[in-house]
Design a protein around this motif. Structure first.
Motif, PDB file in Angstrom:
ATOM      1  N   ILE A   9       0.854  -1.174   0.000  1.00 28.92           N
ATOM      2  CA  ILE A   9       0.000   0.000   0.000  1.00 28.92           C
ATOM      3  C   ILE A   9       0.892   1.227   0.000  1.00 28.92           C
ATOM      4  O   ILE A   9       1.767   1.365   0.831  1.00 28.92           O
ATOM      5  N   GLY A  10       0.656   2.094  -0.916  1.00 27.71           N
ATOM      6  CA  GLY A  10       1.380   3.351  -0.924  1.00 27.71           C
ATOM      7  C   GLY A  10       0.388   4.479  -0.771  1.00 27.71           C
ATOM      8  O   GLY A  10      -0.805   4.283  -0.873  1.00 27.71           O
ATOM      9  N   ASN A  11       0.889   5.650  -0.536  1.00 27.14           N
ATOM     10  CA  ASN A  11       0.005   6.800  -0.424  1.00 27.14           C
ATOM     11  C   ASN A  11      -0.325   7.389  -1.781  1.00 27.14           C
ATOM     12  O   ASN A  11      -1.174   8.250  -1.895  1.00 27.14           O
ATOM     13  N   GLN A  12       0.350   6.918  -2.807  1.00 30.87           N
ATOM     14  CA  GLN A  12       0.100   7.443  -4.140  1.00 30.87           C
ATOM     15  C   GLN A  12      -1.212   6.878  -4.698  1.00 30.87           C
ATOM     16  O   GLN A  12      -1.662   5.832  -4.283  1.00 30.87           O
ATOM     17  N   ILE A  14      -3.473   5.025  -7.190  1.00 27.81           N
ATOM     18  CA  ILE A  14      -3.263   3.869  -8.047  1.00 27.81           C
ATOM     19  C   ILE A  14      -4.441   3.790  -8.997  1.00 27.81           C
ATOM     20  O   ILE A  14      -5.593   3.894  -8.572  1.00 27.81           O
ATOM     21  N   GLU A  15      -4.152   3.604 -10.275  1.00 31.67           N
ATOM     22  CA  GLU A  15      -5.230   3.407 -11.233  1.00 31.67           C
ATOM     23  C   GLU A  15      -5.702   1.964 -11.110  1.00 31.67           C
ATOM     24  O   GLU A  15      -4.923   1.020 -11.266  1.00 31.67           O
ATOM     25  N   GLU A 156      -4.881  -4.390  -6.488  1.00 32.18           N
ATOM     26  CA  GLU A 156      -4.329  -3.941  -7.770  1.00 32.18           C
ATOM     27  C   GLU A 156      -2.859  -4.331  -7.899  1.00 32.18           C
ATOM     28  O   GLU A 156      -2.400  -4.737  -8.955  1.00 32.18           O
ATOM     29  N   LYS A 157      -2.143  -4.228  -6.795  1.00 36.61           N
ATOM     30  CA  LYS A 157      -0.716  -4.567  -6.814  1.00 36.61           C
ATOM     31  C   LYS A 157      -0.475  -6.076  -6.754  1.00 36.61           C
ATOM     32  O   LYS A 157       0.502  -6.565  -7.311  1.00 36.61           O
ATOM     33  N   LEU A 158      -1.350  -6.807  -6.071  1.00 40.01           N
ATOM     34  CA  LEU A 158      -1.153  -8.246  -5.882  1.00 40.01           C
ATOM     35  C   LEU A 158      -1.562  -9.090  -7.083  1.00 40.01           C
ATOM     36  O   LEU A 158      -0.850 -10.025  -7.462  1.00 40.01           O
ATOM     37  N   LEU A 159      -2.735  -8.799  -7.630  1.00 35.70           N
ATOM     38  CA  LEU A 159      -3.316  -9.669  -8.654  1.00 35.70           C
ATOM     39  C   LEU A 159      -2.600  -9.529  -9.984  1.00 35.70           C
ATOM     40  O   LEU A 159      -2.200  -8.432 -10.387  1.00 35.70           O
TER      41      LEU A 159
END
Length: 175
Positions: A9-12, A14-15, A156-159
């Motif tokens: 998880i980032g603070n940016q 994410i699309e 979004e980052k994992l899949l």
């Protein structure tokens, strides 16, 4: 997997992919209905035409639950199991999300069961059951924020790309 869960998880911003974006885009309608539920509950607390407000609350809760159920099934039946592959289910975000789903459904279920096929309520019952819906409101508003700010970006980052495409197809099979 190296690193801690917070690295997912980032603070940016994410699309989000189509499926995750769809789940997120279902929230505003649900949140608007939740705001209306809270407004009606507050009318009940203020004794503003309490019985009429409670009758309206019953109809509002039924309509809300009708829209919440498929949304919840899309998450519990499709998204959560996909994420469990990567982060497990016993602890962490999925366990929290499922617990909150259960809490909200329990509140709404208690209300619907109590108001089903009953037309007259005491003032104490009206206040008690409107507070049950207020509790569901607070649970779900917080829950949706966690999904939008933590769970969906994490997914979004994992899949993998193929999983995101499968997610979109499968959630659209749930009506």
């Amino acid at each position: 997997m190296q690193g801690c869960m917070s690295s997912m998880i980032g603070n940016q911003d994410i699309e989000l992919s189509k499926g995750l974006r769809q789940l997120k885009e279902e929230h505003p309608s649900l949140l608007k209905q939740l705001e209306n539920l809270l407004f009606t509950c507050n009318r009940i607390d203020a004794n503003d035409e309490r019985e009429e407000a409670f009758t309206s609350l019953i109809d509002q809760v039924k309509a809300f639950f009708h829209e919440l159920e498929p949304h919840s099934e899309r998450e519990e039946g499709v998204l959560f199991p996909m994420m469990e592959t990567y982060i497990g289910k016993e602890m962490g975000p999925i366990a929290v999300m499922e617990y909150e789903h259960d809490q909200a459904k329990e509140c709404i279920g208690t209300f619907l069961k109590a108001t089903n096929n009953k037309s007259e309520f005491t003032n104490e019952e009206i206040i008690k059951y409107s507070h049950v819906i207020k509790n569901a409101y607070y649970i779900l508003v917080d829950h949706f924020a966690k999904e939008e700010n933590i769970l969906f970006p994490m997914a979004e980052k994992l899949l993998k790309v193929e999983e995101k495409e499968d997610l979109f197809i499968r959630i659209n099979e749930i009506k």
